[in-house]
Scaffold this motif. Structure first.
Motif, PDB file in Angstrom:
ATOM      1  N   LEU A  47      71.747  13.376  53.452  1.00  0.00           N
ATOM      2  CA  LEU A  47      73.021  12.712  53.712  1.00  0.00           C
ATOM      3  C   LEU A  47      72.762  11.661  54.773  1.00  0.00           C
ATOM      4  O   LEU A  47      72.350  11.975  55.889  1.00  0.00           O
ATOM      5  N   ARG A  48      72.964  10.424  54.397  1.00  0.00           N
ATOM      6  CA  ARG A  48      72.732   9.345  55.344  1.00  0.00           C
ATOM      7  C   ARG A  48      74.082   8.817  55.785  1.00  0.00           C
ATOM      8  O   ARG A  48      74.933   8.480  54.965  1.00  0.00           O
ATOM      9  N   LEU A  49      74.286   8.761  57.072  1.00  0.00           N
ATOM     10  CA  LEU A  49      75.565   8.315  57.608  1.00  0.00           C
ATOM     11  C   LEU A  49      75.377   7.012  58.361  1.00  0.00           C
ATOM     12  O   LEU A  49      74.515   6.914  59.234  1.00  0.00           O
ATOM     13  N   THR A  50      76.191   6.020  57.988  1.00  0.00           N
ATOM     14  CA  THR A  50      76.206   4.786  58.766  1.00  0.00           C
ATOM     15  C   THR A  50      77.659   4.528  59.146  1.00  0.00           C
ATOM     16  O   THR A  50      78.536   5.293  58.765  1.00  0.00           O
ATOM     17  N   CYS A  51      77.903   3.459  59.850  1.00  0.00           N
ATOM     18  CA  CYS A  51      79.282   3.218  60.286  1.00  0.00           C
ATOM     19  C   CYS A  51      80.223   2.967  59.125  1.00  0.00           C
ATOM     20  O   CYS A  51      81.417   3.242  59.209  1.00  0.00           O
ATOM     21  N   ASP A  52      79.685   2.416  58.035  1.00  0.00           N
ATOM     22  CA  ASP A  52      80.563   2.055  56.929  1.00  0.00           C
ATOM     23  C   ASP A  52      80.423   2.935  55.703  1.00  0.00           C
ATOM     24  O   ASP A  52      81.295   2.934  54.848  1.00  0.00           O
TER      25      ASP A  52
ATOM     26  N   PRO B  10      63.908  12.923  61.254  1.00  0.00           N
ATOM     27  CA  PRO B  10      63.505  11.987  62.305  1.00  0.00           C
ATOM     28  C   PRO B  10      63.314  10.583  61.749  1.00  0.00           C
ATOM     29  O   PRO B  10      63.014  10.386  60.570  1.00  0.00           O
ATOM     30  N   ARG B  11      63.458   9.643  62.638  1.00  0.00           N
ATOM     31  CA  ARG B  11      63.454   8.247  62.237  1.00  0.00           C
ATOM     32  C   ARG B  11      62.201   7.829  61.497  1.00  0.00           C
ATOM     33  O   ARG B  11      62.238   7.000  60.583  1.00  0.00           O
TER      34      ARG B  11
ATOM     35  N   MET C 266      73.432  11.446  69.682  1.00  0.00           N
ATOM     36  CA  MET C 266      73.764  11.376  68.256  1.00  0.00           C
ATOM     37  C   MET C 266      75.047  12.138  68.015  1.00  0.00           C
ATOM     38  O   MET C 266      75.111  13.338  68.295  1.00  0.00           O
ATOM     39  N   LYS C 267      76.051  11.435  67.580  1.00  0.00           N
ATOM     40  CA  LYS C 267      77.337  12.111  67.352  1.00  0.00           C
ATOM     41  C   LYS C 267      77.911  11.671  66.023  1.00  0.00           C
ATOM     42  O   LYS C 267      77.754  10.530  65.602  1.00  0.00           O
ATOM     43  N   PHE C 268      78.614  12.598  65.415  1.00  0.00           N
ATOM     44  CA  PHE C 268      79.343  12.227  64.210  1.00  0.00           C
ATOM     45  C   PHE C 268      80.606  13.045  64.143  1.00  0.00           C
ATOM     46  O   PHE C 268      80.583  14.263  64.309  1.00  0.00           O
TER      47      PHE C 268
ATOM     48  N   SER D   9      69.959   5.576  67.719  1.00  0.00           N
ATOM     49  CA  SER D   9      69.857   4.630  68.839  1.00  0.00           C
ATOM     50  C   SER D   9      70.685   3.415  68.495  1.00  0.00           C
ATOM     51  O   SER D   9      71.202   3.289  67.394  1.00  0.00           O
ATOM     52  N   ALA D  10      70.834   2.521  69.445  1.00  0.00           N
ATOM     53  CA  ALA D  10      71.707   1.354  69.232  1.00  0.00           C
ATOM     54  C   ALA D  10      71.220   0.484  68.077  1.00  0.00           C
ATOM     55  O   ALA D  10      72.018  -0.023  67.283  1.00  0.00           O
ATOM     56  N   ASP D  11      69.907   0.341  67.959  1.00  0.00           N
ATOM     57  CA  ASP D  11      69.410  -0.520  66.886  1.00  0.00           C
ATOM     58  C   ASP D  11      69.217   0.260  65.584  1.00  0.00           C
ATOM     59  O   ASP D  11      68.903  -0.316  64.552  1.00  0.00           O
ATOM     60  N   ALA D  12      69.357   1.544  65.655  1.00  0.00           N
ATOM     61  CA  ALA D  12      69.264   2.352  64.429  1.00  0.00           C
ATOM     62  C   ALA D  12      70.486   3.254  64.420  1.00  0.00           C
ATOM     63  O   ALA D  12      70.395   4.460  64.623  1.00  0.00           O
ATOM     64  N   ASN D  13      71.625   2.631  64.193  1.00  0.00           N
ATOM     65  CA  ASN D  13      72.873   3.363  64.335  1.00  0.00           C
ATOM     66  C   ASN D  13      73.201   4.139  63.063  1.00  0.00           C
ATOM     67  O   ASN D  13      74.201   3.899  62.401  1.00  0.00           O
TER      68      ASN D  13
END
Lengths: 386, 284
Positions: free
Chosen positions: B32-37, B139-140, B1-3, B73-77
């Motif tokens: 704070l929820r971080l997604t790619c966009d 956690p997820r 997990m990196k940001f 994870s890849a499916d929960a990016n």
């Protein structure tokens, strides 16, 4: 005693008093050979400040020839005389401080425009001479900076922050908020500011060191220095030895002496700093490695309902105020030990010089011949009796 | 997990700071929820918060020059962090004239969002101020608590009056009563009412305009069927409304509210790159 300050110096006098008020509740006033000494100390004797105004600061400077007068009074009453700095500027032409020995009053008269006289008669208490023992010249590290630098630096920390940690290397200075070593502290926000040596007017570090002291008490000096434009010099040594901040010009000298935390505890931020130091030299993107993934795995597999923290060191009792030890030496050498068990840290209190200055004594601020006695050798296991 | 993310534009930095300041005035802790966009500041309604919930959405590309995310994870990016926005605010406060601000997820004694600002200095070497803001990684299995709220089936949707005016009205009403009724209809009319044993006060607003939600809007009855003069109302805790209005640092380009009659007050503030939704439950 009869001293008269005129013009802009009235405001300087007022500012000095206001900055002393950030240290202690009482103002100690003592005319000495070198000028007028205004001093204050905090209740735990871990912070001391002194402004020495030379005779040249005053238009007239008359002191009792036997130099036997010294007094203290509540600083709030003196502050009330010099309440509004703006109006001092505008309307006060002269300020006269006289000792009225028959009535045992200190008379401060403000001569204002249009012939207006404001006279304040303050009662005072006799007291012994208050002098902390410190020797700037024996300190291993000396920094000097413009007040603007210090003020800008301190801005990054919240006004409520009590203690701050200063670390120096051969070319860098780090300032961090100091966090108590207990369970709660692991969740505290940590702030660190890194300055290069080039920002300082003078940077002489002979031993890399890290000291922790109280920032709150220092703010009074910062305000004074900023308004007077005088550079601030900082003298310090190893943890446990007091840090001395000094502003000087031709007619006055201000010294703020603060105790520093002794080496016993190893504050967490030390660990951070050691690993951080190399980072600030490296390309900025290279932060320290964060083992987030394994942490996350550990957390997901745990039975706990929610996020869990990395276990921290066991919580330790530390009542900061009690941990600061006292060491008076006015009439008696009184020593108070800590209230709680073996202390995990303590602020070494400042050692105060002995009582009555003998005629042969140089009534200076710094007792050159005496060594700095920074750490107390008292028995820590003594239960507090007061 | 990196940001890891970086802001270099002063305008973006100021804007981002104002958004964070707004959030910090609304709640002491949020997710704070971080997604790619996107970045989201989420407060999910709970008894502890009086049922108030918040959803603030920022489009990452409008603020950050660099933005790299590797989620759980890849499916929960995505990454969900619990943070105290006030810490965030404090860290940003003194970095307003920074040459660059980097934010990174790190692990110190606990997981942290580390904010490092490079500040102008008197020498050739920049000053660097670093703030470690402690966070909790969520956690997820708990992510479902922080989903985007569904647009409720509202009865009336209306644009708000100028915020300044509304705020001063609410401020004064707060001195008289703990609860306020906000009612509005599809004719662009809104009333703010308080009623106590001694006094009742109503402030009327007219010609506010109603947002055109259209066919894809989830309205319980289409505009043609609902009597345009019929008021939908919600009685809410006045402090919550005041808190929301007080905190606004970003002047929205659109401010509206949707009322589910006697159920929820849904306030929506839109700005070009930020949207803020605030839900205040109605009380009886």
């Amino acid at each position: 005693m009869d001293c008269v300050a005129t013009g802009g110096n009235v405001k300087v006098l007022a500012k000095a008093i206001h900055s002393l008020s950030r240290i202690g509740e009482e103002l100690y006033l003592e005319p000495v050979e070198d000028g007028l000494a205004l001093r204050s100390v905090n209740s735990s004797r871990s912070a001391f400040a002194c402004f020495l105004l030379s005779p040249l600061f005053f238009q007239r400077f008359q002191t009792p020839s036997d130099q036997s007068f010294r007094c203290k009074m509540p600083i709030k009453s003196v502050q009330a005389v010099f309440k509004s700095l703006a109006s001092l500027d505008r309307s006060v032409e002269k300020c006269r401080i006289q000792l009225n020995s028959e009535k045992s009053r200190l008379t401060i008269t403000l001569h204002c425009k249009h012939g207006l006289l404001k006279t304040h008669n303050l009662s005072f208490q006799d007291c012994e001479s208050l002098q902390a023992v410190f020797d700037k010249d024996s300190c291993a590290n000396v920094l000097q900076a413009q007040p603007r630098l210090m003020v800008d630096t301190v801005l990054h920390f919240p006004p409520s922050l009590e203690e701050v940690n200063l670390s120096v290397s051969s070319d860098r200075v780090w300032l961090r908020n100091h966090v108590e070593d207990d369970a709660d502290s692991s969740r505290a926000m940590m702030t660190e500011l890194c300055l290069s040596a080039e920002e300082f007017d003078h940077f002489a570090v002979s031993t890399q060191t890290s000291i922790t002291f109280c920032l709150k008490e220092l703010r009074g000096l910062l305000v004074f220095a900023e308004s007077s434009g005088l550079p601030i010099s900082m003298y310090f040594d190893e943890p446990g030895s007091p840090v001395i901040l000094n502003v000087t010009d031709s007619v006055l000298e201000g010294n703020f002496v603060l105790a520093t935390l002794s080496e016993e505890s190893h504050p967490k931020n030390h660990v951070n700093s050691n690993t951080k130091c190399p980072d600030t030299e490296q390309p900025p993107d290279d932060f320290m490695s964060d083992d987030m993934d394994s942490f996350l795995i550990a957390m997901e597999t745990s039975e706990l309902p929610g996020p869990s923290h990395v276990p921290t060191s066991p919580p330790r009792l530390s009542n900061r105020k009690d941990n600061r030890k006292h060491s008076f030496s006015e009439e008696e050498q009184e020593e108070e030990a800590l209230t709680e068990g073996p202390p995990n840290k303590k602020f070494c209190s400042l050692f105060f010089g002995s009582v009555l200055p003998t005629p042969s004594h140089m009534p200076n601020q710094t007792m050159q011949s005496q060594e700095v006695l920074a750490s107390d050798s008292e028995d820590e296991n003594e239960p507090q009796t007061s | 997990m990196k940001f890891r993310a970086k802001i270099i534009d002063v305008g973006c930095l100021n804007h981002f700071t104002r958004v964070v300041n707004t959030v910090s005035r609304l709640t002491k802790a949020c997710v704070l929820r971080l997604t790619c966009d996107h970045l989201y500041f989420v407060l999910s309604g709970r008894v502890a918060t009086g049922g108030v919930s918040m959803w603030c959405e920022l489009s990452q590309v409008n603020f950050f020059d660099e933005f790299q995310l590797e989620g759980v994870s890849a499916d929960a990016n995505e990454i969900f962090l619990e943070v105290a926005p006030e810490n965030f605010s404090r860290a940003l406060k003194t970095a307003q004239n920074a040459k660059s601000v980097k934010i990174k997820l790190t692990k110190k004694t606990c997981p942290c969002l580390t904010l490092a600002a490079e500040l102008p200095s008197l020498s050739s070497v920049s000053r660097v101020v670093t703030h470690d803001i402690p966070v909790d990684v969520i956690p997820r299995r708990l992510w479902h608590d922080f989903r985007e709220p569904q647009m409720p089936d509202f009865d009336v949707s209306i644009y708000l009056p100028p915020l300044k005016t509304m705020k001063s009205v609410v401020d004064r009403m707060k001195n008289l009563s703990n609860y306020l009724v906000l009612e509005a209809n599809l004719n662009g009319e809104m009333n703010l009412k308080i009623e106590t044993d001694l006094v009742s006060v109503t402030t009327h607003f007219k010609e506010l305009g109603n947002p055109p939600w259209g066919d894809d809007g989830s309205q319980s009855s289409s505009p043609t069927h609902r009597d345009p003069d019929l008021m939908a109302e919600a009685r809410v805790d006045i402090k919550k409304l005041q808190q929301f209005l007080m905190g606004q640092q970003v002047n929205p380009s659109k401010a509206m509210c949707n009322i589910v009659h006697r159920r929820i007050l849904h306030l929506i503030f839109l700005h070009e790159d930020v949207s803020l939704q605030y839900f205040i439950p109605a009380v009886v």
